[in-house]
Design a protein around this motif. Structure first.
Motif, PDB file in Angstrom:
ATOM      1  N   LEU A   1       1.095  -1.372  -0.016  1.00 16.91           N
ATOM      2  CA  LEU A   1      -0.051   0.337   0.459  1.00 16.91           C
ATOM      3  C   LEU A   1       1.142   1.665   0.325  1.00 16.91           C
ATOM      4  N   GLN A   2       1.662   1.200   0.825  1.00 16.04           N
ATOM      5  CA  GLN A   2       3.185   2.338   0.600  1.00 16.04           C
ATOM      6  C   GLN A   2       3.173   2.461  -1.005  1.00 16.04           C
ATOM      7  N   ASN A   3       3.455   1.623  -1.611  1.00 14.33           N
ATOM      8  CA  ASN A   3       4.820   1.933  -2.380  1.00 14.33           C
ATOM      9  C   ASN A   3       3.338   2.350  -3.602  1.00 14.33           C
ATOM     10  N   ILE A   4       2.299   2.203  -3.216  1.00 14.53           N
ATOM     11  CA  ILE A   4       0.556   2.351  -3.877  1.00 14.53           C
ATOM     12  C   ILE A   4       0.435   3.525  -3.917  1.00 14.53           C
ATOM     13  N   TYR A   5       0.773   4.801  -2.952  1.00 12.44           N
ATOM     14  CA  TYR A   5       0.135   5.762  -2.500  1.00 12.44           C
ATOM     15  C   TYR A   5       1.884   6.557  -3.012  1.00 12.44           C
ATOM     16  N   GLU A   6       2.805   6.045  -2.336  1.00 16.20           N
ATOM     17  CA  GLU A   6       4.103   6.944  -3.169  1.00 16.20           C
ATOM     18  C   GLU A   6       4.287   6.942  -4.473  1.00 16.20           C
ATOM     19  N   ASN A   7       3.964   6.132  -5.237  1.00 10.56           N
ATOM     20  CA  ASN A   7       4.726   6.134  -6.630  1.00 10.56           C
ATOM     21  C   ASN A   7       3.417   5.804  -7.613  1.00 10.56           C
ATOM     22  N   HIS A   8       1.893   5.803  -6.662  1.00  4.93           N
ATOM     23  CA  HIS A   8       0.882   5.202  -8.313  1.00  4.93           C
ATOM     24  C   HIS A   8      -0.299   5.362  -8.118  1.00  4.93           C
ATOM     25  N   GLY A   9       0.036   6.884  -7.339  1.00  7.34           N
ATOM     26  CA  GLY A   9      -1.064   7.990  -6.783  1.00  7.34           C
ATOM     27  C   GLY A   9      -1.981   7.523  -6.336  1.00  7.34           C
ATOM     28  N   GLY A  10      -2.386   6.682  -5.787  1.00  8.42           N
ATOM     29  CA  GLY A  10      -3.649   5.859  -4.977  1.00  8.42           C
ATOM     30  C   GLY A  10      -4.181   4.661  -5.363  1.00  8.42           C
ATOM     31  N   LEU A  11      -5.034   4.170  -4.481  1.00  5.81           N
ATOM     32  CA  LEU A  11      -5.571   2.885  -5.005  1.00  5.81           C
ATOM     33  C   LEU A  11      -6.722   3.576  -5.678  1.00  5.81           C
ATOM     34  N   GLU A  12      -7.583   4.511  -5.973  1.00  2.34           N
ATOM     35  CA  GLU A  12      -8.443   4.996  -6.383  1.00  2.34           C
ATOM     36  C   GLU A  12      -7.825   4.733  -7.880  1.00  2.34           C
ATOM     37  N   MET A  13      -6.636   5.400  -8.021  1.00  3.37           N
ATOM     38  CA  MET A  13      -6.446   6.191  -9.341  1.00  3.37           C
ATOM     39  C   MET A  13      -5.772   5.085 -10.252  1.00  3.37           C
ATOM     40  N   LEU A  14      -5.236   3.941  -9.318  1.00  2.00           N
ATOM     41  CA  LEU A  14      -5.140   2.304  -9.701  1.00  2.00           C
ATOM     42  C   LEU A  14      -5.734   1.339 -10.039  1.00  2.00           C
ATOM     43  N   PHE A  15      -6.768   1.524  -9.778  1.00  2.00           N
ATOM     44  CA  PHE A  15      -8.260   0.897  -9.726  1.00  2.00           C
ATOM     45  C   PHE A  15      -8.990   1.835 -11.385  1.00  2.00           C
ATOM     46  N   SER A  16      -8.885   2.742 -11.868  1.00  2.00           N
ATOM     47  CA  SER A  16      -9.634   3.628 -12.472  1.00  2.00           C
ATOM     48  C   SER A  16      -8.128   4.171 -14.028  1.00  2.00           C
ATOM     49  N   LYS A  17      -7.323   3.390 -13.829  1.00  2.00           N
ATOM     50  CA  LYS A  17      -6.438   3.555 -15.375  1.00  2.00           C
ATOM     51  C   LYS A  17      -7.544   2.829 -16.498  1.00  2.00           C
ATOM     52  N   LYS A  18      -7.479   3.005 -16.590  1.00  2.00           N
ATOM     53  CA  LYS A  18      -8.341   1.980 -17.837  1.00  2.00           C
ATOM     54  C   LYS A  18      -9.856   1.351 -17.587  1.00  2.00           C
ATOM     55  N   SER A  19     -10.921   2.285 -16.514  1.00  2.00           N
ATOM     56  CA  SER A  19     -12.409   2.712 -16.070  1.00  2.00           C
ATOM     57  C   SER A  19     -13.137   3.253 -17.602  1.00  2.00           C
ATOM     58  N   THR A  20     -12.423   4.413 -18.332  1.00  2.00           N
ATOM     59  CA  THR A  20     -12.200   5.326 -18.992  1.00  2.00           C
ATOM     60  C   THR A  20     -12.493   4.488 -20.419  1.00  2.00           C
ATOM     61  N   LEU A  21     -12.123   3.321 -20.255  1.00  2.00           N
ATOM     62  CA  LEU A  21     -12.014   2.708 -21.899  1.00  2.00           C
ATOM     63  C   LEU A  21     -13.172   1.855 -21.614  1.00  2.00           C
ATOM     64  N   LYS A  22     -13.872   1.349 -23.752  1.00  2.00           N
ATOM     65  CA  LYS A  22     -15.215   1.393 -23.397  1.00  2.00           C
ATOM     66  C   LYS A  22     -14.691  -0.770 -22.985  1.00  2.00           C
ATOM     67  N   THR A  23     -15.068  -0.844 -21.674  1.00  2.00           N
ATOM     68  CA  THR A  23     -15.047  -1.670 -21.125  1.00  2.00           C
ATOM     69  C   THR A  23     -16.117  -2.549 -20.471  1.00  2.00           C
ATOM     70  N   GLU A  24     -16.273  -3.321 -20.215  1.00  2.00           N
ATOM     71  CA  GLU A  24     -18.085  -4.194 -19.320  1.00  2.00           C
ATOM     72  C   GLU A  24     -17.502  -3.953 -17.672  1.00  2.00           C
ATOM     73  N   ASN A  25     -16.363  -4.181 -17.023  1.00  2.00           N
ATOM     74  CA  ASN A  25     -16.104  -4.861 -15.647  1.00  2.00           C
ATOM     75  C   ASN A  25     -14.680  -3.744 -15.525  1.00  2.00           C
ATOM     76  N   LEU A  26     -14.783  -4.167 -14.034  1.00  2.00           N
ATOM     77  CA  LEU A  26     -13.251  -4.050 -13.467  1.00  2.00           C
ATOM     78  C   LEU A  26     -12.377  -5.127 -13.575  1.00  2.00           C
ATOM     79  N   GLN A  27     -12.323  -6.334 -14.219  1.00  2.00           N
ATOM     80  CA  GLN A  27     -11.931  -7.554 -13.555  1.00  2.00           C
ATOM     81  C   GLN A  27     -10.562  -7.397 -14.054  1.00  2.00           C
ATOM     82  N   ASN A  28     -10.366  -6.816 -15.018  1.00  2.00           N
ATOM     83  CA  ASN A  28      -8.712  -6.199 -16.386  1.00  2.00           C
ATOM     84  C   ASN A  28      -7.866  -6.018 -14.931  1.00  2.00           C
TER      85      ASN A  28
END
Length: 256
Positions: free
Chosen positions: A108-135
């Motif tokens: 979790l520390q790595n995610i907040y320090e280097n990847h913008g936090g949990l929300e940013m990480l999970f939302s990376k592909k959600s703007t694409l045309k996709t049916e769900n968040l499984q990828n």
């Protein structure tokens, strides 16, 4: 029941179980303890991670995890030292032990320090045309375990691309994303559409879904999640996982 009758029946059960009384008997009470976004999502992620087995024990051990972090999850994640991690070593919930807990803190520390936090990480592909968040879950797991870890710890985050139902992480995503006007799901992540959520499929919701004809597949796996997703989206394309309350409630509280 025809489709219209089924929808009316399930909508009625959603109204019954999607209310604040649900919180007191569910692990979702843990993130509800906090008001700071980062504390909410970390508390939610950790309590969802250990959400299997006896519900009272899940809630008890989730509170214990938060206590061990000084009731300040984000501050602990970002400023812990090795002595702090030693306090976690005696923690155990079923197969999730203190070493796993320490790895999750570092991940979790790595995610907040280097990847913008949990929300940013999970939302990376959600703007694409996709049916769900499984990828997105699969991508999250890869990044989460960038830190040094024991191989055995990887089993505590499921991978939908390996046909896992990923029940616990789908439940966490429901908590964070679903815009709930009843005050149960927290809905603090605005960058992801609730229409992309998948049902946290477990033995209770799976059995009820089969009895209602929403699910034909016998196993509770990734393929079953996709099958159930398609049926629930027919009932409500904008908020399909609200029916998790109905399926779970019918199974756990009504023995349907």
């Amino acid at each position: 029941m025809n489709n219209s009758e089924l929808k009316s029946f399930l909508d009625e059960k959603v109204e019954l179980y999607n209310n604040p009384r649900f919180i007191e008997s569910d692990p979702i009470q843990i993130p509800h303890l906090f008001s700071r976004k980062e504390d909410i999502e970390i508390a939610g992620f950790l309590s969802a991670t250990i959400a299997w087995g006896n519900r009272k024990m899940i809630i008890q051990n989730s509170h214990k995890m938060i206590d061990l972090m000084g009731n300040a999850p984000y501050d602990f994640i970002m400023s812990h030292n090795e002595t702090d991690l030693e306090r976690l070593e005696n923690f155990v919930h079923r197969t999730f032990n203190g070493q796993d807990f320490g790895t999750f803190v570092k991940g979790l520390q790595n995610i907040y320090e280097n990847h913008g936090g949990l929300e940013m990480l999970f939302s990376k592909k959600s703007t694409l045309k996709t049916e769900n968040l499984q990828n997105n879950i699969t991508d999250f797991k890869k990044i989460f375990f960038e830190v040094q870890h024991q191989y055995r710890t990887q089993k505590h985050i499921s991978d939908p691309m390996k046909n896992s139902a990923a029940k616990r992480i789908n439940m966490f995503l429901r908590w964070m994303v679903r815009q709930d006007n009843k005050g149960v799901d927290l809905g603090i992540w605005k960058s992801i559409s609730p229409s992309l959520l998948s049902c946290p499929l477990d033995v209770h919701s799976g059995n009820v879904a089969r009895k209602l004809g929403l699910l034909l597949r016998a196993q509770n796996d990734g393929k079953a999640v996709n099958e159930l997703d398609q049926q629930l989206r027919k009932l409500d394309k904008n908020d399909p996982v609200k029916y998790d309350f109905a399926l779970f409630g019918l199974g756990v509280f009504e023995g349907f």
